[in-house]
Design a protein around this motif. Sequence first.
Motif, PDB file in Angstrom:
ATOM      1  N   CYS A 176       0.712   3.979  -3.034  1.00 39.39           N
ATOM      2  CA  CYS A 176       0.283   5.347  -2.766  1.00 39.39           C
ATOM      3  C   CYS A 176       1.382   6.350  -3.114  1.00 39.39           C
ATOM      4  O   CYS A 176       1.103   7.433  -3.642  1.00 39.39           O
ATOM      5  N   ARG A 177       2.629   5.991  -2.845  1.00 42.53           N
ATOM      6  CA  ARG A 177       3.730   6.889  -3.219  1.00 42.53           C
ATOM      7  C   ARG A 177       3.826   6.994  -4.739  1.00 42.53           C
ATOM      8  O   ARG A 177       4.102   8.067  -5.278  1.00 42.53           O
ATOM      9  N   GLU A 178       3.589   5.896  -5.426  1.00 41.26           N
ATOM     10  CA  GLU A 178       3.612   5.908  -6.890  1.00 41.26           C
ATOM     11  C   GLU A 178       2.519   6.824  -7.442  1.00 41.26           C
ATOM     12  O   GLU A 178       2.745   7.567  -8.417  1.00 41.26           O
TER      13      GLU A 178
ATOM     14  N   GLU B  41       8.348   3.903   9.299  1.00 39.12           N
ATOM     15  CA  GLU B  41       9.396   3.460   8.387  1.00 39.12           C
ATOM     16  C   GLU B  41       8.825   3.032   7.039  1.00 39.12           C
ATOM     17  O   GLU B  41       9.356   3.389   5.981  1.00 39.12           O
ATOM     18  N   THR B  42       7.726   2.282   7.055  1.00 39.63           N
ATOM     19  CA  THR B  42       7.166   1.737   5.815  1.00 39.63           C
ATOM     20  C   THR B  42       6.640   2.845   4.913  1.00 39.63           C
ATOM     21  O   THR B  42       6.849   2.816   3.690  1.00 39.63           O
TER      22      THR B  42
ATOM     23  N   LEU C  87       0.829  -1.201   0.000  1.00 47.01           N
ATOM     24  CA  LEU C  87       0.000   0.000   0.000  1.00 47.01           C
ATOM     25  C   LEU C  87       0.865   1.254   0.000  1.00 47.01           C
ATOM     26  O   LEU C  87       0.594   2.204  -0.748  1.00 47.01           O
ATOM     27  N   ALA C  88       1.909   1.263   0.816  1.00 47.14           N
ATOM     28  CA  ALA C  88       2.781   2.433   0.876  1.00 47.14           C
ATOM     29  C   ALA C  88       3.427   2.704  -0.475  1.00 47.14           C
ATOM     30  O   ALA C  88       3.479   3.854  -0.936  1.00 47.14           O
TER      31      ALA C  88
ATOM     32  N   ILE D 286      -2.181   7.984   8.636  1.00 42.53           N
ATOM     33  CA  ILE D 286      -1.840   6.728   9.313  1.00 42.53           C
ATOM     34  C   ILE D 286      -2.671   6.595  10.577  1.00 42.53           C
ATOM     35  O   ILE D 286      -2.415   7.235  11.596  1.00 42.53           O
ATOM     36  N   HIS D 287      -3.706   5.756  10.485  1.00 47.62           N
ATOM     37  CA  HIS D 287      -4.603   5.505  11.608  1.00 47.62           C
ATOM     38  C   HIS D 287      -4.285   4.102  12.133  1.00 47.62           C
ATOM     39  O   HIS D 287      -4.711   3.109  11.557  1.00 47.62           O
ATOM     40  N   THR D 288      -3.519   4.048  13.189  1.00 46.69           N
ATOM     41  CA  THR D 288      -3.008   2.789  13.718  1.00 46.69           C
ATOM     42  C   THR D 288      -4.147   1.831  14.082  1.00 46.69           C
ATOM     43  O   THR D 288      -5.093   2.226  14.764  1.00 46.69           O
ATOM     44  N   ASP D 289      -4.032   0.620  13.618  1.00 48.39           N
ATOM     45  CA  ASP D 289      -5.028  -0.460  13.717  1.00 48.39           C
ATOM     46  C   ASP D 289      -5.859  -0.413  14.995  1.00 48.39           C
ATOM     47  O   ASP D 289      -5.422  -0.812  16.070  1.00 48.39           O
ATOM     48  N   ARG D 290      -7.106   0.035  14.845  1.00 55.89           N
ATOM     49  CA  ARG D 290      -7.964   0.140  16.020  1.00 55.89           C
ATOM     50  C   ARG D 290      -8.701  -1.153  16.336  1.00 55.89           C
ATOM     51  O   ARG D 290      -9.062  -1.401  17.475  1.00 55.89           O
ATOM     52  N   ALA D 291      -8.935  -1.968  15.293  1.00 50.10           N
ATOM     53  CA  ALA D 291      -9.733  -3.178  15.505  1.00 50.10           C
ATOM     54  C   ALA D 291      -9.005  -4.220  16.348  1.00 50.10           C
ATOM     55  O   ALA D 291      -9.633  -4.961  17.092  1.00 50.10           O
ATOM     56  N   ARG D 292      -7.682  -4.260  16.206  1.00 48.64           N
ATOM     57  CA  ARG D 292      -6.932  -5.279  16.925  1.00 48.64           C
ATOM     58  C   ARG D 292      -5.868  -4.669  17.852  1.00 48.64           C
ATOM     59  O   ARG D 292      -5.977  -4.749  19.068  1.00 48.64           O
ATOM     60  N   THR D 293      -4.861  -4.037  17.261  1.00 50.31           N
ATOM     61  CA  THR D 293      -3.703  -3.626  18.062  1.00 50.31           C
ATOM     62  C   THR D 293      -4.074  -2.637  19.157  1.00 50.31           C
ATOM     63  O   THR D 293      -3.701  -2.817  20.326  1.00 50.31           O
ATOM     64  N   MET D 294      -4.799  -1.575  18.797  1.00 48.14           N
ATOM     65  CA  MET D 294      -5.118  -0.561  19.796  1.00 48.14           C
ATOM     66  C   MET D 294      -6.083  -1.084  20.859  1.00 48.14           C
ATOM     67  O   MET D 294      -6.041  -0.647  22.011  1.00 48.14           O
TER      68      MET D 294
END
Length: 325
Positions: free
Chosen positions: A256-258, A290-291, A252-253, A265-273
């Motif tokens: 999108c850069r292309e 970094e990515t 994806l990164a 960047i909305h850090t994964d709310r469903a699992r990690t957060m």
Amino acid sequence: MHFKNPDRIPVQYYYCPVGYYEHGDKLNDLYAGLKGDFAPIVRVKPPAPPASDFDAEGKYHAFKKDEWGVLWEYRIYGVTGIPKEYPLADPDRIASFTTPPLPAIVPPPAQISGNSFYRLEGCGSLYERMIALRPEADVLCDIISDEPYIHKLADSIIGYDAALVERAIASGADGIAFGDDYGTERAMLMSPALWRSFFKPLLSALFKPAVEAGLDIHFHSCGYIWDILSDFAEIGITSIWPQLPIYDMGCLAARCRELRLAVAIHTDRARTMTYGSPSDVRELVLRECETFKLHDGGGWFYIEADNGFPFANLAALVNTIKEIR
């Protein structure tokens, strides 16, 4: 937004009511330690919903009708509800349907209008509004069947949104924010061909005045939209707010850069957060930075305290971003 090597990685806050309902002033104190770039930090008064919004078992359960005539059912305070009554379930009612008056103009704080911050103005939605007014399965069948009344409904909503775009341009906003969800966590809700035939021309016409005026177009879309990312770029969209865990982050990164699509960047709310540990949150934030090569531009961190986030995870999110900054 423009891949121009910012002096710091930008930060955007959304002051979601449920975060303050669950964590109170601790959230204000946490946010005060990391300045945002889209608006000045504010201290939000923790909300206190009325007792009438709770059922006999003490669980939140409210019903509210909006200005469009949709009756919404809410099961989690501060989180979008589900339509309970659709004012246009009967397609015969579409012919006489009119959009509500535009919301009152709220002048931005002086710090924002003075260009100290990057200002996005919300300019509505299309598909999400359609499926609030009329059941989603009916809307999709109407589009496939090319029913004349579904075009009328879409044109009415686009006319309302176009007035919001005109306001944003006149107010000197830096960009407009728009949102429509077109996918599930596995695929699009409709074929890319159907999206291109129905939605793309409407959105292109809607965004054209803003593009010509030099405003950025920021588009929020949960669900899988990989197949239409290039279409987004074609109609002038300059940044997206995607549901990151659906995709391979590296792919994806790079895509999108292309396409020169910046990414919120909305850090994964469903699992990690929600279910991860503070160390999981920190590791993910560092990997996102970094990515997506955030130091080189093309992205920023979006912070929102959703329901069920442990405060330790929110602190890990904010403090890791602060450390990177």
